[in-house]
Motif scaffolding. Structure first.
Motif, PDB file in Angstrom:
ATOM      1  N   VAL A  39       0.857  -1.199   0.000  1.00 46.60           N
ATOM      2  CA  VAL A  39       0.000   0.000   0.000  1.00 46.60           C
ATOM      3  C   VAL A  39       0.881   1.232   0.000  1.00 46.60           C
ATOM      4  N   ASP A  41      -0.693   4.680  -0.482  1.00 50.35           N
ATOM      5  CA  ASP A  41      -1.433   5.811   0.085  1.00 50.35           C
ATOM      6  C   ASP A  41      -2.890   5.410   0.244  1.00 50.35           C
ATOM      7  N   ILE A  42      -3.610   6.262   1.001  1.00 52.44           N
ATOM      8  CA  ILE A  42      -5.058   6.090   1.167  1.00 52.44           C
ATOM      9  C   ILE A  42      -5.719   7.420   0.820  1.00 52.44           C
ATOM     10  N   VAL A  63      -7.772   2.613  -1.310  1.00 55.12           N
ATOM     11  CA  VAL A  63      -6.379   2.195  -1.108  1.00 55.12           C
ATOM     12  C   VAL A  63      -5.635   2.322  -2.425  1.00 55.12           C
ATOM     13  N   ALA A  68      -3.203  -3.008  -4.799  1.00 48.41           N
ATOM     14  CA  ALA A  68      -2.375  -3.362  -3.635  1.00 48.41           C
ATOM     15  C   ALA A  68      -2.891  -4.659  -3.011  1.00 48.41           C
ATOM     16  N   GLU A  70      -2.966  -5.578   0.164  1.00 51.25           N
ATOM     17  CA  GLU A  70      -3.778  -5.343   1.358  1.00 51.25           C
ATOM     18  C   GLU A  70      -4.845  -4.316   1.039  1.00 51.25           C
ATOM     19  N   GLN A  71      -6.140  -4.688   1.097  1.00 49.64           N
ATOM     20  CA  GLN A  71      -7.234  -3.780   0.784  1.00 49.64           C
ATOM     21  C   GLN A  71      -8.095  -3.477   2.004  1.00 49.64           C
ATOM     22  N   ILE A  73      -9.350  -1.850   5.338  1.00 52.90           N
ATOM     23  CA  ILE A  73      -9.105  -0.561   5.991  1.00 52.90           C
ATOM     24  C   ILE A  73      -9.692  -0.622   7.385  1.00 52.90           C
ATOM     25  N   ALA A 105      -4.375   1.082   6.478  1.00 54.33           N
ATOM     26  CA  ALA A 105      -4.351  -0.074   5.580  1.00 54.33           C
ATOM     27  C   ALA A 105      -2.912  -0.335   5.179  1.00 54.33           C
ATOM     28  N   GLY A 106      -2.467  -1.598   5.347  1.00 55.84           N
ATOM     29  CA  GLY A 106      -1.134  -1.984   4.914  1.00 55.84           C
ATOM     30  C   GLY A 106      -0.043  -1.131   5.529  1.00 55.84           C
TER      31      GLY A 106
END
Length: 567
Positions: A39, A41-42, A63, A68, A70-71, A73, A105-106
């Motif tokens: 990840v 950025d968010i 995400v 990415a 890892e999704q 949050i 996230a991540g």
């Protein structure tokens, strides 16, 4: 046979070797682990940084990158007493205060500061512009505004205390029903504002009951134009707009300002309308008269004699109807067919008229036929007629063609008497009298009263303001005359002295070009290059000049008249 067996053995060995190689490669690939995408950025998306207590909002974070590994949050609030957020990202505001909302996230965390405030309440209502008085049948729309302006949208209720007088719909439109008063109330959020509404009868509408028309002519010539004016009455009628129309534009047209033009021969109705009222005017368009030809315009008769006037109206297409009128019927009468009858000694003028043109016949009636001796003396006198005598001028005028000009010396012709003016009357001929400082002109068509003699001598007096002129020594003019000044600079304003008010009055349109003055009224005139101020005029000098000119004029008038008493 042995060779075949050898070949088959070789093929089997090669197949085993290839299969073993593929199996080894497959085991190597299955053994390699899948690489994870981190990840970066968010993106929190759109959100409200301030919320009212009890309100909620839903976050829609994303995400990045979108592929990415890892999704998932994780959401959190730093102060759950102020606001809470569930696992789906829905925030609920609980109490006034501040809290930090985070999204993770991540291993990447993004947050924002959330402020929770109390819900504002309505403190006042601005009613906006409204009419406190309405006429029956009228309507208006209220546009109230809740204050403060950040109050959440709320319903506004508008009512009337007396719906027989006025009603209000859901949109705030007030309709006046009948005369009376009612209270209009506007309520929202526990606050009410109101005003008293008065409903009155509408003012009585004043309608047009008549149209006054001026300058209208019952008959006009083909190609002639006349501009009429129409005034709706009464003057305080609400509708003052006037429209014009022609019943047959092929005969006559009329424009929006009332200008009528004759197109062809015929009869047409001109309609004038205002506020539902119509006035119809009947108009006849005729062929114009170019000339009226006479067998004689100067007739000498003895008492008891008759003379038939022979009339030719040109062109032939023009209306041929002719009327006759004697201005001295006790001396010479005229019948409807144009027969002159001499009744007693004297002179008379007979007007010969078509619908749009006129000619004058001058008639001299003698008491009795002259004897031989008198005839000889008369012929001798006629041979010795002095230039400027009445007979001399009449004879010279009769020899002139239409539109001709008779030029006279002012020193020899200080007076144009009634006999000459009668001969000139109704024609297009011009008499011009020349003096060193001016030219005096009169056209036959401008003669209105041939009995008013024209004194050609004009006393010119230069004053500080300009130039003063005494016309006809104060006596009535026979008609419109023009004075062309010689040797003078440009003049722009013409004034006529008003005896009753004791001051000069401006005459509009009295100057043509630079130095040509047009007058149709006797009196004392003043021409100037600039507008005058009444305080600058020396009335004492003017009064003295008027008196002197009047005395001199009287003496010269008597002297001139003496010459023409034979008339």
């Amino acid at each position: 046979m042995n060779n075949v067996r050898k070949s088959i053995s070789i093929i089997l060995v090669l197949s085993v070797l290839v299969a073993s190689s593929f199996a080894a490669n497959a085991e190597e690939h299955l053994a390699e682990p899948e690489q994870a995408i981190p990840v970066v950025d968010i993106d929190l998306g759109d959100y409200q940084a301030e919320m009212y207590i009890g309100n909620s909002q839903l976050l829609y974070p994303t995400v990045l990158p979108i592929n990415a590994t890892e999704q998932a949050i994780i959401f959190a609030s730093s102060d759950t007493s102020v606001a809470i957020i569930n696992m789906m990202g829905r925030i609920t505001a609980l109490t006034v205060g501040h809290t930090t909302i985070t999204a993770t996230a991540g291993g990447i965390l993004r947050d924002f500061e959330l402020r929770v405030v109390a819900i504002p309440v309505v403190l006042d209502i601005d009613l906006g512009d409204y009419q406190p008085e309405m006429q029956v049948g009228m309507s208006q729309v209220l546009m109230p505004t809740l204050l403060p302006l950040n109050v959440p949208e709320q319903s506004i209720v508008i009512t009337s205390s007396n719906t027989d007088v006025a009603t209000v719909n859901l949109m705030g439109r007030i309709t006046a029903r009948r005369v009376g008063r009612t209270t209009i109330s506007v309520s929202s959020g526990g606050v009410t504002k109101e005003f008293i509404l008065f409903v009155v009868e509408p003012p009585q509408v004043i309608r047009v009951t008549y149209i006054e028309v001026s300058n209208f002519k019952d008959e006009i010539a083909v190609g002639e134009t006349v501009e009429i004016s129409a005034t709706p009455l009464p003057a305080d009628a609400e509708e003052q707009r006037v429209t014009f129309s022609s019943g047959n534009p092929r005969i006559a047209t009329v424009n929006s300002s009332g200008k009528i033009e004759g197109i062809s021969v015929g009869t047409v109705t001109i309609n004038i309308r205002a506020d539902g009222y119509t006035k119809s005017m009947h108009l006849t368009v005729k062929e114009p008269t170019n000339s009226i030809d006479l067998n004689s315009s100067f007739v000498v008769l003895n008492v008891g004699d008759t003379f038939s006037l022979d009339i030719r109206v040109r062109p032939p297409e023009a209306a041929q109807e002719v009327t006759f009128k004697s201005y001295a019927p006790e001396i010479a009468s005229v019948s409807e067919s144009g027969v002159l009858t001499a009744l007693q000694a004297g002179s008379a003028s007979v007007l010969v008229s078509t619908w749009d043109a006129s000619r004058v016949v001058n008639v001299i009636v003698n008491e009795a036929p002259p004897n031989a001796t008198d005839q000889t003396e008369q012929e001798d006198e006629e041979k010795d007629l002095p230039p400027g005598s009445c007979d001399d001028l009449i004879g010279r005028l009769q020899l002139l063609p239409e539109n001709g000009e008779l030029l006279l010396d002012g020193e020899l012709n200080p007076l144009i008497d009634a006999g000459v003016l009668r001969e000139l009357f109704g024609t297009t001929r011009t008499i011009t009298v020349k003096y060193p400082s001016y030219l005096l002109r009169i056209v036959g068509s401008d003669v209105k009263n041939a009995n008013n003699e024209l004194i050609t001598r004009i006393e010119l007096t230069e004053v500080d303001e300009g130039l003063m002129l005494l016309m006809n020594e104060g006596k009535p003019l026979p008609g419109r005359v023009s004075v062309e000044l010689i040797g003078y600079s440009r003049f722009d304003f013409l004034y006529l002295y008003n005896d009753s008010s004791g001051r000069y009055e401006l005459i509009s349109g009295g100057i043509q070009g630079d130095t040509v003055i047009i007058v149709d009224y006797n009196g004392l005139y003043l021409v100037t290059a600039t507008r005058i101020s009444y305080s600058t005029v020396n009335w004492l000098i003017i009064g003295a000049i008027v008196i002197v000119l009047a005395v001199c004029g009287t003496i010269s008038y008597i002297a001139v008249k003496k010459r023409h008493w034979f008339w």
